[in-house]
Design a protein around this motif. Structure first.
Motif, PDB file in Angstrom:
ATOM      1  N   ILE A 108       1.252  -1.161   0.012  1.00 39.19           N
ATOM      2  CA  ILE A 108      -0.123  -0.570   0.146  1.00 39.19           C
ATOM      3  C   ILE A 108       0.868   1.105   0.021  1.00 39.19           C
ATOM      4  CG2 ILE A 108      -1.727   1.350   1.680  1.00 39.19           C
ATOM      5  CD1 ILE A 108      -2.900  -1.224   1.898  1.00 39.19           C
ATOM      6  N   SER A 109       2.070   1.303   0.681  1.00 35.77           N
ATOM      7  CA  SER A 109       2.981   1.950   0.462  1.00 35.77           C
ATOM      8  C   SER A 109       3.764   2.751  -0.849  1.00 35.77           C
ATOM      9  CB  SER A 109       3.755   2.105   0.937  1.00 35.77           C
ATOM     10  OG  SER A 109       4.903   3.500   1.296  1.00 35.77           O
ATOM     11  N   ARG A 110       3.411   1.319  -1.384  1.00 34.05           N
ATOM     12  CA  ARG A 110       4.255   1.662  -2.767  1.00 34.05           C
ATOM     13  C   ARG A 110       3.310   1.997  -3.478  1.00 34.05           C
ATOM     14  NH1 ARG A 110       9.216   1.525  -4.216  1.00 34.05           N
ATOM     15  NH2 ARG A 110       8.861   0.087  -6.297  1.00 34.05           N
ATOM     16  N   LEU A 111       1.836   1.777  -3.318  1.00 34.64           N
ATOM     17  CA  LEU A 111       0.736   2.097  -3.623  1.00 34.64           C
ATOM     18  C   LEU A 111       0.814   3.962  -3.721  1.00 34.64           C
ATOM     19  CD1 LEU A 111      -2.296   1.845  -6.267  1.00 34.64           C
ATOM     20  CD2 LEU A 111      -2.989   1.113  -3.789  1.00 34.64           C
ATOM     21  N   HIS A 112       0.775   3.921  -2.858  1.00 33.10           N
ATOM     22  CA  HIS A 112       0.742   5.247  -2.640  1.00 33.10           C
ATOM     23  C   HIS A 112       1.797   6.020  -2.877  1.00 33.10           C
ATOM     24  CE1 HIS A 112      -1.677   4.853   1.553  1.00 33.10           C
ATOM     25  NE2 HIS A 112      -2.188   5.176   0.778  1.00 33.10           N
ATOM     26  N   ARG A 113       2.643   5.734  -2.988  1.00 29.58           N
ATOM     27  CA  ARG A 113       4.110   6.628  -4.251  1.00 29.58           C
ATOM     28  C   ARG A 113       3.815   6.035  -6.075  1.00 29.58           C
ATOM     29  NH1 ARG A 113       9.687   4.005  -2.856  1.00 29.58           N
ATOM     30  NH2 ARG A 113       9.563   4.095  -1.064  1.00 29.58           N
ATOM     31  N   HIS A 114       3.409   5.129  -5.897  1.00 30.90           N
ATOM     32  CA  HIS A 114       2.627   5.665  -7.658  1.00 30.90           C
ATOM     33  C   HIS A 114       1.591   6.558  -7.591  1.00 30.90           C
ATOM     34  CE1 HIS A 114       5.737   2.582  -8.565  1.00 30.90           C
ATOM     35  NE2 HIS A 114       4.853   1.961  -8.036  1.00 30.90           N
ATOM     36  N   ILE A 115       0.626   6.775  -6.976  1.00 31.19           N
ATOM     37  CA  ILE A 115      -0.280   7.488  -6.919  1.00 31.19           C
ATOM     38  C   ILE A 115       0.288   8.630  -6.965  1.00 31.19           C
ATOM     39  CG2 ILE A 115      -2.392   8.749  -5.764  1.00 31.19           C
ATOM     40  CD1 ILE A 115      -3.355   5.337  -5.370  1.00 31.19           C
ATOM     41  N   GLU A 116       1.378   9.453  -5.661  1.00 31.27           N
ATOM     42  CA  GLU A 116       1.611  11.007  -5.375  1.00 31.27           C
ATOM     43  C   GLU A 116       2.254  10.526  -6.678  1.00 31.27           C
ATOM     44  OE1 GLU A 116       3.857  13.376  -2.508  1.00 31.27           O
ATOM     45  OE2 GLU A 116       4.480  11.339  -2.350  1.00 31.27           O
ATOM     46  N   GLU A 117       3.249  10.310  -7.464  1.00 37.68           N
ATOM     47  CA  GLU A 117       3.985   9.959  -8.594  1.00 37.68           C
ATOM     48  C   GLU A 117       3.181  10.688 -10.313  1.00 37.68           C
ATOM     49  OE1 GLU A 117       6.431   7.168  -8.977  1.00 37.68           O
ATOM     50  OE2 GLU A 117       7.845   7.580  -7.232  1.00 37.68           O
ATOM     51  N   ILE A 118       1.836   9.779 -10.342  1.00 39.34           N
ATOM     52  CA  ILE A 118       0.969  10.242 -11.713  1.00 39.34           C
ATOM     53  C   ILE A 118       0.217  11.877 -11.128  1.00 39.34           C
ATOM     54  CG2 ILE A 118      -0.282   8.994 -12.816  1.00 39.34           C
ATOM     55  CD1 ILE A 118       0.020   6.338 -11.849  1.00 39.34           C
ATOM     56  N   ILE A 121       2.377  13.925 -12.296  1.00 34.25           N
ATOM     57  CA  ILE A 121       3.351  14.487 -13.566  1.00 34.25           C
ATOM     58  C   ILE A 121       1.736  15.048 -14.088  1.00 34.25           C
ATOM     59  CG2 ILE A 121       3.281  12.394 -15.425  1.00 34.25           C
ATOM     60  CD1 ILE A 121       5.228  10.912 -13.982  1.00 34.25           C
ATOM     61  N   LEU A 122       0.612  14.248 -13.814  1.00 33.05           N
ATOM     62  CA  LEU A 122      -0.557  14.392 -14.831  1.00 33.05           C
ATOM     63  C   LEU A 122      -0.839  15.833 -15.000  1.00 33.05           C
ATOM     64  CD1 LEU A 122      -2.830  10.875 -14.745  1.00 33.05           C
ATOM     65  CD2 LEU A 122      -1.085  12.821 -16.816  1.00 33.05           C
ATOM     66  N   ASP A 123      -1.631  16.326 -13.327  1.00 34.75           N
ATOM     67  CA  ASP A 123      -1.986  17.470 -12.688  1.00 34.75           C
ATOM     68  C   ASP A 123      -0.809  18.376 -12.467  1.00 34.75           C
ATOM     69  OD1 ASP A 123      -3.901  19.208 -11.734  1.00 34.75           O
ATOM     70  OD2 ASP A 123      -4.211  18.112 -10.076  1.00 34.75           O
ATOM     71  N   ASN A 124      -0.358  18.534 -14.097  1.00 40.33           N
ATOM     72  CA  ASN A 124       1.352  20.129 -13.482  1.00 40.33           C
ATOM     73  C   ASN A 124       0.423  20.797 -14.179  1.00 40.33           C
ATOM     74  OD1 ASN A 124       2.185  19.558 -16.641  1.00 40.33           O
ATOM     75  ND2 ASN A 124       1.740  17.396 -15.600  1.00 40.33           N
ATOM     76  N   GLU A 125       1.414  21.759 -14.305  1.00 39.52           N
ATOM     77  CA  GLU A 125       0.590  23.157 -15.558  1.00 39.52           C
ATOM     78  C   GLU A 125       1.667  23.214 -16.400  1.00 39.52           C
ATOM     79  OE1 GLU A 125      -0.882  25.840 -14.442  1.00 39.52           O
ATOM     80  OE2 GLU A 125      -1.851  25.312 -12.405  1.00 39.52           O
ATOM     81  N   ARG A 135     -14.049   9.471 -26.467  1.00 40.02           N
ATOM     82  CA  ARG A 135     -14.515  11.165 -26.805  1.00 40.02           C
ATOM     83  C   ARG A 135     -15.136  12.605 -26.632  1.00 40.02           C
ATOM     84  NH1 ARG A 135     -13.405  11.640 -33.361  1.00 40.02           N
ATOM     85  NH2 ARG A 135     -11.149  13.202 -32.521  1.00 40.02           N
ATOM     86  N   ARG A 136     -15.320  11.921 -25.069  1.00 42.47           N
ATOM     87  CA  ARG A 136     -15.504  12.836 -24.547  1.00 42.47           C
ATOM     88  C   ARG A 136     -14.801  13.299 -23.373  1.00 42.47           C
ATOM     89  NH1 ARG A 136     -20.623  14.988 -26.877  1.00 42.47           N
ATOM     90  NH2 ARG A 136     -21.208  16.156 -24.372  1.00 42.47           N
ATOM     91  N   ILE A 137     -15.138  14.635 -22.354  1.00 45.94           N
ATOM     92  CA  ILE A 137     -13.764  14.996 -21.352  1.00 45.94           C
ATOM     93  C   ILE A 137     -14.382  14.361 -20.288  1.00 45.94           C
ATOM     94  CG2 ILE A 137     -12.389  16.453 -20.547  1.00 45.94           C
ATOM     95  CD1 ILE A 137     -12.269  18.206 -22.986  1.00 45.94           C
ATOM     96  N   ILE A 138     -13.711  13.197 -19.690  1.00 49.00           N
ATOM     97  CA  ILE A 138     -14.394  12.693 -18.593  1.00 49.00           C
ATOM     98  C   ILE A 138     -13.616  13.450 -17.332  1.00 49.00           C
ATOM     99  CG2 ILE A 138     -15.798  10.939 -18.878  1.00 49.00           C
ATOM    100  CD1 ILE A 138     -13.184   9.205 -18.078  1.00 49.00           C
ATOM    101  N   TRP A 139     -12.014  13.687 -17.432  1.00 52.00           N
ATOM    102  CA  TRP A 139     -10.886  14.535 -16.577  1.00 52.00           C
ATOM    103  C   TRP A 139     -10.280  15.349 -17.298  1.00 52.00           C
ATOM    104  CZ3 TRP A 139      -5.807  14.223 -16.623  1.00 52.00           C
ATOM    105  CH2 TRP A 139      -4.904  14.472 -15.636  1.00 52.00           C
ATOM    106  N   CYS A 140      -9.721  16.455 -16.877  1.00 54.27           N
ATOM    107  CA  CYS A 140      -8.778  16.868 -17.042  1.00 54.27           C
ATOM    108  C   CYS A 140      -8.019  17.392 -16.387  1.00 54.27           C
ATOM    109  CB  CYS A 140      -8.751  18.315 -18.638  1.00 54.27           C
ATOM    110  SG  CYS A 140     -10.493  19.654 -17.294  1.00 54.27           S
ATOM    111  N   ASN A 141      -6.188  17.799 -16.891  1.00 55.14           N
ATOM    112  CA  ASN A 141      -5.768  18.131 -14.894  1.00 55.14           C
ATOM    113  C   ASN A 141      -5.939  20.514 -15.170  1.00 55.14           C
ATOM    114  OD1 ASN A 141      -4.066  19.156 -17.218  1.00 55.14           O
ATOM    115  ND2 ASN A 141      -2.575  17.900 -16.576  1.00 55.14           N
ATOM    116  N   THR A 142      -4.631  20.970 -14.750  1.00 55.44           N
ATOM    117  CA  THR A 142      -5.014  22.315 -14.411  1.00 55.44           C
ATOM    118  C   THR A 142      -4.328  23.279 -15.851  1.00 55.44           C
ATOM    119  OG1 THR A 142      -3.798  22.306 -13.024  1.00 55.44           O
ATOM    120  CG2 THR A 142      -5.657  22.800 -11.927  1.00 55.44           C
ATOM    121  N   ALA A 143      -3.022  22.062 -16.756  1.00 59.61           N
ATOM    122  CA  ALA A 143      -2.694  22.420 -18.028  1.00 59.61           C
ATOM    123  C   ALA A 143      -3.432  22.936 -19.010  1.00 59.61           C
ATOM    124  CB  ALA A 143      -1.144  21.681 -18.008  1.00 59.61           C
ATOM    125  N   VAL A 144      -4.643  22.135 -18.785  1.00 56.80           N
ATOM    126  CA  VAL A 144      -5.657  21.811 -19.788  1.00 56.80           C
ATOM    127  C   VAL A 144      -6.122  23.227 -20.116  1.00 56.80           C
ATOM    128  CG1 VAL A 144      -7.070  20.984 -21.105  1.00 56.80           C
ATOM    129  CG2 VAL A 144      -5.699  19.574 -20.319  1.00 56.80           C
TER     130      VAL A 144
END
Length: 401
Positions: A108-118, A121-125, A135-144
């Motif tokens: 679970i600690s490894r899972l937390h680490r991967h979740i944090e890293e992902i 990576i994904l939710d960046n500016e 082809r419909r948007i169900i999630w997008c990050n702030t950079a979009v």
């Protein structure tokens, strides 16, 4: 290695402690309720509580719940009941429980680490990320939102069609990219439309989600500045820096294309070679600044006199070339005469004032006469005709034989 200070939801420590205590209490309650003391499996109901505690409360509280579960299991549910007994059975059960609880915490600690890293990576500016379903948007990050200007609330649930500057490109991407194959990302570049209607160039890459064929993850980056620099560089490579006419290399490449087209459709093609008369005298008399003005004036007159699809280039110095598609020799001669007269009648103002500069040019004309003629042959014939024009008085047009 256990990451002791991390939980899936970064709740306040008080809430995490209360949640861990609740989970342990429920596990103990269900152990007494579902399996009485003689029912075996002393730790069976504690495992869900341990897993959830590690996941939601962090490793510190997960370890605390595991420790409390081990003590409770050994005290209440390993004979003799309601007391501690150190024997082989108790020792073996506790060892097994300790090992499995430690593995749960580790993974679970490894899972937390991967979740944090992902998440980082994904939710960046910098790089935009979107999860699409059909082809419909169900999630997008702030950079979009930053790149395209749309608020996330407007993007979520919307079709990506609204982002395409050209609907034909939307159809093309749909045809070429879908269905996305697992392990084979699709990448392309096209223009997207911002919320204010302006257009930007996007480099985008999509990947399939293996567990759901309708889902895909797309990463996009704004490459508008890069495209602008590429266009500027391409323009510099393909155009003469002084006159803005096509460069020699671009002219030769385009001439090859026009020659092939003329051969394929049996259409006429002609070439003009022109040279400013006494250009050295202009430089020597007025200086190189005026010489540059003269070259630019000839280029401007040529562009305004010729057709849009005629190809004009500065080959070097005061020498220019004009390729005339769909033009036979007599028609090319008329074009050359019109161009010669336009330059002869022009008055080029000088920076220092005074009388304007007048110029004349000599022109050689050649035309394609057989399929064996290539651009070198046409240039050679036009050069000879140009030499004849200069030798016989300048300010005239001569056609090759």
């Amino acid at each position: 290695m256990l990451k002791l200070n991390f939980s899936y939801k970064k709740l306040d420590l008080r809430y995490r402690f209360a949640l861990a205590l609740l989970l342990f209490s429920l596990a103990l309650f269900f152990r007494f309720t579902i399996l009485p003391q003689g029912g075996g499996g002393p730790f069976v109901t504690f495992y869900p509580a341990i897993i959830l505690s590690f996941y939601f409360c962090g490793a510190y509280l997960g370890l605390l719940v595991a420790l409390c579960s081990g003590i409770a299991g050994a005290y209440y549910f390993i004979p003799p009941y309601n007391q501690f007994s150190i024997d082989v059975a108790t020792y073996s059960s506790l060892m097994f429980f300790s090992i499995t609880s430690g593995l749960v915490g580790f993974f679970i600690s490894r899972l937390h680490r991967h979740i944090e890293e992902i998440s980082i990576i994904l939710d960046n500016e910098m790089i935009g990320g979107m999860m699409l379903k059909d082809r419909r948007i169900i999630w997008c990050n702030t950079a979009v939102s930053r790149i395209l200007g749309y608020p996330q609330s407007m993007l979520l649930g919307s079709s990506t069609k609204m982002l395409f500057a050209d609907e034909k490109v939307f159809d093309t991407v749909g045809r070429d990219a879908y269905p996305l194959k697992v392990g084979k990302p699709y990448r392309t570049q096209f223009e997207m439309k911002k919320v204010d209607g302006s257009k930007i160039w996007i480099d985008i890459s999509g990947a399939a989600i293996s567990y759901d064929k309708h889902l895909s993850l797309w990463l996009l980056n704004d490459i508008s500045k890069q495209k602008t620099l590429e266009d500027e560089l391409k323009h510099k490579v393909n155009h003469d820096y002084l006159t803005g006419l096509n460069s020699r290399d671009w002219f030769m490449n385009q001439a090859l294309i026009e020659l092939n087209r003329a051969n394929r459709f049996s259409s006429p093609l002609s070439l003009l070679m022109l040279d400013i008369d006494f250009f050295k005298t202009v430089n020597d008399t007025h200086g190189h600044q005026v010489g540059d003005i003269a070259l630019k004036s000839v280029a401007d007159i040529a562009k305004s006199t010729l057709r849009d699809f005629d190809i004009c280039a500065r080959l070097g110095g005061e020498e220019f070339a004009v390729l005339l598609p769909e033009t036979n020799k007599s028609q090319a001669y008329e074009v050359a005469e019109r161009l010669r007269l336009a330059i002869e009648n022009s008055k080029v103002p000088l920076p220092s004032g005074g009388l304007p500069l007048t110029m004349t040019i000599s022109i050689g004309v050649s035309s394609m006469t057989s399929k064996d003629d290539n651009i070198d042959v046409l240039i050679s014939k036009a050069d000879k005709a140009l030499y004849e024009a200069k030798k016989t008085g300048r300010n005239k047009v001569c056609a090759s034989q």
